[in-house]
Scaffold this motif. Structure first.
Motif, PDB file in Angstrom:
ATOM      1  N   TYR B  10       0.846  -1.183   0.000  1.00 47.66           N
ATOM      2  CA  TYR B  10       0.000   0.000   0.000  1.00 47.66           C
ATOM      3  C   TYR B  10       0.886   1.237   0.000  1.00 47.66           C
ATOM      4  O   TYR B  10       1.911   1.263   0.674  1.00 47.66           O
ATOM      5  CB  TYR B  10      -0.910   0.034   1.237  1.00 47.66           C
ATOM      6  N   LEU B  11       0.451   2.244  -0.776  1.00 45.24           N
ATOM      7  CA  LEU B  11       1.231   3.468  -0.890  1.00 45.24           C
ATOM      8  C   LEU B  11       0.267   4.631  -1.036  1.00 45.24           C
ATOM      9  O   LEU B  11      -0.695   4.528  -1.807  1.00 45.24           O
ATOM     10  CB  LEU B  11       2.127   3.362  -2.130  1.00 45.24           C
ATOM     11  N   LYS B  13       0.359   8.740  -1.859  1.00 47.52           N
ATOM     12  CA  LYS B  13       1.193   9.840  -2.331  1.00 47.52           C
ATOM     13  C   LYS B  13       0.312  11.045  -2.643  1.00 47.52           C
ATOM     14  O   LYS B  13      -0.897  10.922  -2.864  1.00 47.52           O
ATOM     15  CB  LYS B  13       1.968   9.419  -3.583  1.00 47.52           C
ATOM     16  N   VAL B  19       6.836   9.114  -7.991  1.00 50.28           N
ATOM     17  CA  VAL B  19       6.585   7.845  -7.314  1.00 50.28           C
ATOM     18  C   VAL B  19       7.363   6.733  -8.013  1.00 50.28           C
ATOM     19  O   VAL B  19       7.370   6.642  -9.250  1.00 50.28           O
ATOM     20  CB  VAL B  19       5.079   7.500  -7.327  1.00 50.28           C
ATOM     21  N   LEU B  21       7.737   2.579  -8.104  1.00 53.28           N
ATOM     22  CA  LEU B  21       7.264   1.247  -7.722  1.00 53.28           C
ATOM     23  C   LEU B  21       8.308   0.249  -8.202  1.00 53.28           C
ATOM     24  O   LEU B  21       8.696   0.252  -9.371  1.00 53.28           O
ATOM     25  CB  LEU B  21       5.903   0.945  -8.354  1.00 53.28           C
ATOM     26  N   THR B  86      -4.505   6.648  -9.299  1.00 58.17           N
ATOM     27  CA  THR B  86      -4.900   5.806  -8.173  1.00 58.17           C
ATOM     28  C   THR B  86      -5.390   4.466  -8.732  1.00 58.17           C
ATOM     29  O   THR B  86      -6.325   4.432  -9.542  1.00 58.17           O
ATOM     30  CB  THR B  86      -6.012   6.473  -7.357  1.00 58.17           C
ATOM     31  N   TYR B  89      -1.401  -1.724  -8.925  1.00 61.02           N
ATOM     32  CA  TYR B  89      -0.339  -1.951  -9.902  1.00 61.02           C
ATOM     33  C   TYR B  89       0.244  -3.342  -9.694  1.00 61.02           C
ATOM     34  O   TYR B  89       0.647  -3.708  -8.587  1.00 61.02           O
ATOM     35  CB  TYR B  89       0.744  -0.884  -9.777  1.00 61.02           C
ATOM     36  N   THR B 108       0.641  -3.561  -5.740  1.00 64.38           N
ATOM     37  CA  THR B 108       0.770  -2.352  -4.910  1.00 64.38           C
ATOM     38  C   THR B 108      -0.477  -1.517  -5.138  1.00 64.38           C
ATOM     39  O   THR B 108      -0.771  -1.128  -6.264  1.00 64.38           O
ATOM     40  CB  THR B 108       2.006  -1.530  -5.299  1.00 64.38           C
ATOM     41  N   LEU B 110      -1.912   1.852  -4.935  1.00 61.34           N
ATOM     42  CA  LEU B 110      -1.459   3.246  -4.860  1.00 61.34           C
ATOM     43  C   LEU B 110      -2.658   4.173  -4.796  1.00 61.34           C
ATOM     44  O   LEU B 110      -3.572   4.074  -5.629  1.00 61.34           O
ATOM     45  CB  LEU B 110      -0.609   3.599  -6.083  1.00 61.34           C
TER      46      LEU B 110
END
Lengths: 112, 113
Positions: B10-11, B13, B19, B21, B86, B89, B108, B110
């Motif tokens: 989880y990220l 931003k 960013v 990844l 958003t 990924y 991930t 995002l």
């Protein structure tokens, strides 16, 4: 270009019910066909595949037959379990390439 | 067992941030891929790489770039994150050759605010 179309979801079944998720494709040549499964919170895993017409892929009680005449690769299971609840993706790959083209995905929920 | 790992599950931003990844595979796979997954749209290919220092645009490369300096690592870069990036990924990798399958990382998620 290539495309994959899956039946609209979500699909909700009771345990031990019969499952069919439809998948049709458009492609040039003779693609390979795949079903991937995504369990909650995880990445995709290969469920089964077929590389030529009339091939049947099978795994974990799931089956799909590569039908070139109807450009289809429908996923079936005779008796679903709660643990089969997941998102299922149909995909194709051209023979000469490495890219996959995915369908929209079908959310399956199996209730006890 | 093949293992594909992604740097974060989880990220979060902010808009305009750069960013990164990261994706790492441990099976000496030549090919690596970045997808984004959105409800009702399935997986869409952003970029892929046939081998080290090689990259090719997928179906939706706008707003993204990639880097593959080492065989085991494939990075996805959002130069200036926007809210429409958003998404989930997913990274994947495979050996070259027509019969090999793709192996996926856990993804991930995002969120760009």
């Amino acid at each position: 270009g290539n495309s994959v179309t899956q039946m609209e979801g979500p699909v909700t079944l009771s345990e031990e019910a019969f499952l069919t998720i439809n998948c049709t494709y458009t492609a040039t040549g003779y693609p390979s066909l795949f079903w991937y499964v995504q369990y909650p919170g995880e990445g995709l895993q290969l469920l089964l595949k077929a590389t030529k017409a009339d091939d049947k892929g099978s795994n974990k009680g799931f089956e799909a037959t590569y039908r070139k005449e109807t450009t289809s690769f429908h996923l079936e299971k005779g008796s679903v379990q709660v643990s089969d609840s997941a998102v299922y993706f149909c995909a194709l790959k051209e023979t000469s390439g490495s890219r996959l083209t995915f369908g929209e995905g079908t959310q399956l929920t199996v209730n006890p | 067992d093949v293992k594909v790992t992604q740097s974060s599950r989880y990220l979060v931003k902010r808009t305009g941030e750069k960013v990164f990844l990261e994706c790492v595979q441990d099976m000496d796979h030549e090919n690596m891929f970045w997808y984004r997954q959105d409800p009702g749209l399935g997986l869409r290919l952003i970029y892929f790489s046939y081998d080290v220092k090689m990259k090719e645009k997928g179906d939706i490369p706008e707003g993204y770039s990639v880097s593959r300096e080492k065989k085991e690592r494939f990075s996805l870069i959002l130069e200036s994150a926007s809210t429409n990036q958003t998404s989930m990924y997913l990274c994947a990798s495979r050996w070259a050759g027509p019969l090999y399958e793709q192996y996926f990382g856990p993804g991930t998620r995002l969120t760009v605010t």
